[in-house]
Design an enzyme around this catalytic site. Sequence first.
Site, PDB file in Angstrom:
ATOM      1  N   GLY A  42       0.852  -1.180   0.000  1.00 35.54           N
ATOM      2  CA  GLY A  42       0.000   0.000   0.000  1.00 35.54           C
ATOM      3  C   GLY A  42       0.888   1.230   0.000  1.00 35.54           C
ATOM      4  N   THR A 223       9.259  12.132 -10.501  1.00 34.44           N
ATOM      5  CA  THR A 223      10.217  11.029 -10.485  1.00 34.44           C
ATOM      6  C   THR A 223      10.232  10.381 -11.864  1.00 34.44           C
ATOM      7  OG1 THR A 223       8.548   9.532  -9.560  1.00 34.44           O
ATOM      8  CG2 THR A 223       9.998  10.653  -8.012  1.00 34.44           C
ATOM      9  N   GLY A 225      12.110   7.474 -12.887  1.00 27.73           N
ATOM     10  CA  GLY A 225      12.665   6.126 -12.953  1.00 27.73           C
ATOM     11  C   GLY A 225      14.179   6.149 -13.017  1.00 27.73           C
ATOM     12  N   ASP A 256       7.532   4.890  -3.604  1.00 27.95           N
ATOM     13  CA  ASP A 256       7.267   4.991  -2.167  1.00 27.95           C
ATOM     14  C   ASP A 256       8.566   5.142  -1.382  1.00 27.95           C
ATOM     15  OD1 ASP A 256       4.561   4.668  -2.720  1.00 27.95           O
ATOM     16  OD2 ASP A 256       4.652   2.496  -2.488  1.00 27.95           O
TER      17      ASP A 256
END
Length: 309
Positions: A42, A223, A225, A256
Amino acid sequence: MSEKSRIVILGIFAADTAYKAKRLPHIAETLMGSGFTLGPGGKGSNQAIAAAKAGGKVTFISRVGNDPFGAMALSAYAEAGVKANVMKMDGVSSGAAFIFVDEVSGDNAIIVAPGAAGLIGIEDVDANRAEIESAAIFMTQLEQPLEAAMHGLSMAKRAGATTIFNPAPAHAIPDSIYSLCDFIVPNEVEAAELVGHAIETDEQARAAASTLLDRGARAVIITLGARGALYHTAGQSQLVSAFSAGNVIDTTGAGDAFLGGFATAISEGQAPIGAVRFGCATAAIAVTRPGTAPAMPSRAEIDTLLRSS
C-alpha cells in the site's frame, strides 16, 4: 528529533501478493510464474515504513481489517518503528494488491483492492487532528478517498506543516488541491495524466512541472525512474540523477521509497535538492530487492550510498 519533526502519513495498507513472470497472461490463459512473495504494501504504508527506516519519526493513519493481513500490517509497523494510528475493523477485509513483476526488467503492473482502507474518511483525519497539527510533515496519496486526502492536506496547511502530495494512482483531481501542496510528487505516468501530454524527455517533464506550478503547487518533483527526478519551482529547475546500488530486481516500491526518504530528509531540515538526492538514494537501494516494505533500506545503507556516489 523533536516532536515537531514528526512525519504524519495518511494512506492505505494492502497486503502485496507479487508474482514474477515473463509477461501478464491473456484472458483465459494460465502462465507459470518464476516467483512469489507476500508482504506488507500500500502506497501510504510503504512510505511510512520507508520514512521510519530512513530515520524519520512517523505516524501512520489508516484502517485495516481484523484479519491476518491486518495483523501483518501492525507487525510491520512495530518492527519499523512506525506509530500506528490504525483502526481495526470487523467484517471488512484488509486491503490487498496483485502485483505482476517482469522477471527480466523488474517493471511492474498493479491492481489494488483497498478493503477497509477504502472506507477512510474525513472522520479519520479529524480523529488525528492533534497529530496532524503538531507535525512538521503531512503526506498523503490517492489510494484512499480523495475527500480524506484533501481534508488532511487542508488541516496540515492551516497548521503550518509542510505538505507532500503523491497523486497516485493517477486520476482527475480538482484544481483546488494544488494550492494545498508544498510539494506535489507524481511519477512521469501520473504527471502525464495530470497535464494531458506525454513525458518522454526532460523538456516535456519541465513543461509538465510548470503546468502544475501554474495550478498552484509551490514545488513539483517528477520522479523519472532510471533517469532520476526533476525538482522544479518558479525559481529553480534541476534534474537529480538516479543512483546505482546494484542490479534492479523489483521496481514496485521505488516511488514509495523515494517519498519516504524525501519526507525524512525534509523533516530533518535538509534543503529540497539534498532531500531529492536522499530520496533517489533510498529508491536506488529498494529496487535491488524483492517486495515493497521489506525492501526499504536502513539509514546506514542510504548514508553509505550517498557517501560513495
